[in-house]
Scaffold this active site. Structure first.
Site, short mmCIF file in Angstrom:
data_model
loop_
_atom_site.label_atom_id
_atom_site.label_comp_id
_atom_site.label_asym_id
_atom_site.label_seq_id
_atom_site.Cartn_x
_atom_site.Cartn_y
_atom_site.Cartn_z
N HIS A 1 -6.07 6.61 13.21
CA HIS A 1 -6.14 7.56 12.10
C HIS A 1 -7.40 7.35 11.25
O HIS A 1 -8.13 6.35 11.39
CB HIS A 1 -4.90 7.43 11.21
CG HIS A 1 -4.75 6.10 10.53
ND1 HIS A 1 -5.52 5.72 9.44
CD2 HIS A 1 -3.91 5.06 10.77
CE1 HIS A 1 -5.16 4.52 9.04
NE2 HIS A 1 -4.19 4.08 9.85
N CYS B 1 -2.83 -0.56 12.55
CA CYS B 1 -3.35 0.67 13.13
C CYS B 1 -4.82 0.50 13.51
O CYS B 1 -5.48 -0.45 13.11
CB CYS B 1 -3.21 1.82 12.14
SG CYS B 1 -1.50 2.34 11.87
N SER C 1 7.23 2.69 15.91
CA SER C 1 7.31 1.81 14.74
C SER C 1 6.17 2.04 13.75
O SER C 1 6.15 1.42 12.69
CB SER C 1 7.33 0.34 15.17
OG SER C 1 6.15 0.00 15.86
N GLY C 2 5.24 2.92 14.06
CA GLY C 2 4.25 3.31 13.07
C GLY C 2 2.82 2.93 13.36
O GLY C 2 2.00 2.91 12.45
N TYR D 1 0.84 -1.20 0.00
CA TYR D 1 0.00 0.00 0.00
C TYR D 1 0.87 1.24 0.00
O TYR D 1 2.04 1.22 0.41
CB TYR D 1 -0.95 0.02 1.20
CG TYR D 1 -0.25 -0.05 2.55
CD1 TYR D 1 0.20 1.11 3.17
CD2 TYR D 1 -0.07 -1.27 3.20
CE1 TYR D 1 0.83 1.05 4.40
CE2 TYR D 1 0.56 -1.33 4.42
CZ TYR D 1 1.01 -0.18 5.03
OH TYR D 1 1.65 -0.25 6.24
#
Length: 417
Positions: free
Chosen positions: A325, A343, A320-321, A307
């Site tokens: 959101h 996420c 680490s992300g 992606y």
């Protein structure tokens, strides 16, 4: 009967004589010297090893004061630096020598008062001052986060200017790092590694608390030839208690402010193979726009999982992300399935609300996921996932503290979705 007045007169005279004797005794010491007598100058009776002519003393050497000759002895020594700290010491039984047992402060100024008595028991005194040389190496602490207002989960960090490995030296450092909270809380430092400490309360900070952090290390002896330096203090304000719980099992997030639910919304979390980390995380920051790429988390470009997406209203919870959101592409799955790459995704409207509601230090917890538990250190603030008794073992001031394996320092990797 005629003798009665005479007896009374004799008794009165005797009582008066006793009163006079008692008054005379009250004005003299046990050695016969008047207690009000001014102590003599004992400058010639004692000597000390601090350098003269304005030179500065070596703080690594003990202060020694010695009685001169055989006609007197030292009875007491008081040594105080300009901050009011007393220098500990020992006096020999014969009163001939006093030697400091505590560590001198580097770059300090001491006032020393020596009390003596001569061979007849008369009191003497000598007062002198001296300065110690500044440290050649000064260990300092840089406190974090930056001054401001934070959530109830925000740990305090201390980054040392040089490593401290010895347990006794760590205890000296830890005693000097002061955290004060209003209202007061129970809390403790934890040595993450040789140069980094975290402080957290036993429970979350009270909403509305004021927190001050200081490093009283200046001039303090930490180890061999190592002294403390000046550290800039820090003041924080704690906001409302905001807690968000993402339930991977029910595909929903519930947000509470000071214990009351203020919003529940549908979400999606990590799908199999990319499950969201369980446990308590702390908001690290907020980014209105982030470009998220699968290659940043090890997904090969061109694979079915690849992606490259623009993401808005991104609230970061790991280095680490992992974010909370906006994920408009997965709205159809939110509330029904977990389809993200780790996420917590939600609609743009809900993500914007969340983005505006939370601040760094607020709590984001994931439950019922198949993912691993959030690391305690190294990928954000997972401090709250460690039980209090184990957290206390990370303090150098706990007698039975056990060494623990720690995660490496955080590496700011690119985000996943």
């Amino acid at each position: 009967m005629n003798d009665t007045p005479r007896i009374r007169t004799v008794l009165s005279c005797t009582l008066l004589a006793l009163m006079v004797t008692a008054s005379a005794g009250a004005c003299a010491g046990t050695d016969g010297h008047p207690l009000s007598a001014k102590p003599y100058d004992a400058a010639e009776q004692v000597s000390f090893n601090a350098p003269a002519d304005g030179k500065k003393a070596d703080p690594d050497k003990a202060l020694e004061i010695t009685a001169q000759g055989d006609d007197g002895r030292i009875t007491d020594v008081t040594a105080i630096d300009e901050t009011g700290h007393h220098l500990a010491g020992e006096l020999t039984a014969d009163g001939q020598r006093w030697r400091s047992t505590g560590s001198l402060t580097a770059g300090g100024r001491y006032t020393v008062k020596v009390s003596t008595e001569d061979e007849d028991g008369a009191p003497g005194t000598r007062t002198f001052t001296f300065e110690t040389a500044p440290a050649k190496r000064g260990l300092t602490a840089t406190f974090g986060p930056e001054a401001g207002t934070y959530g109830v989960g925000q740990p305090i960090t201390a980054a040392l200017s040089m490593p401290v490995k010895d347990k006794a030296a760590r205890a000296v450092v830890e005693r000097a790092l002061k955290v004060r909270s209003t209202p007061a809380v129970e809390g403790s430092w934890y040595w993450v590694d040789d140069k980094k400490l975290h402080f957290r309360p036993k429970e979350y900070w009270p909403a509305g608390a004021s927190v001050s952090v200081s490093g009283n290390l200046a001039g303090v002896k930490i180890g061999d030839k190592l002294y403390g330096g000046e550290s800039k203090p820090l003041t924080l304000k704690i906001g409302d208690r905001i807690e968000a719980v993402a339930d991977a099992g029910s595909y929903s997030m519930t947000v509470r402010r000071n214990g009351e639910v203020i919003k529940t919304m549908p979400v999606t979390t990590g799908k199999p193979g990319f499950s969201t980390r369980n446990g308590i995380k702390v908001v690290l920051g907020k980014e209105y726009f982030v470009r998220m790429r699968g290659t940043s988390v090890g997904i090969a470009e061109g694979s079915s999982e690849s992606y490259d997406l623009p993401v808005y209203y991104a609230t970061r919870v790991t280095w680490s992300g992992e974010y909370v959101h906006a994920a408009p592409w997965s709205v159809g799955s939110q509330g029904f399935a977990n389809v993200s790459h780790g996420c917590v995704g939600m609609s743009t409207g809900n993500a914007a609300w969340f983005f505006e509601t939370v601040r760094p230090g607020d709590i984001v917890q994931t439950v019922n996921s198949f993912g691993d538990t959030m690391d305690t250190f190294g990928n954000g603030f997972g401090d709250w996932n460690l039980a209090w008794d184990k957290w206390r073992q990370g303090s150098a001031l706990v007698a039975d503290a056990k060494s623990a394996a720690h995660q490496p320092d955080p590496t700011r990797l690119q985000p996943s979705i």
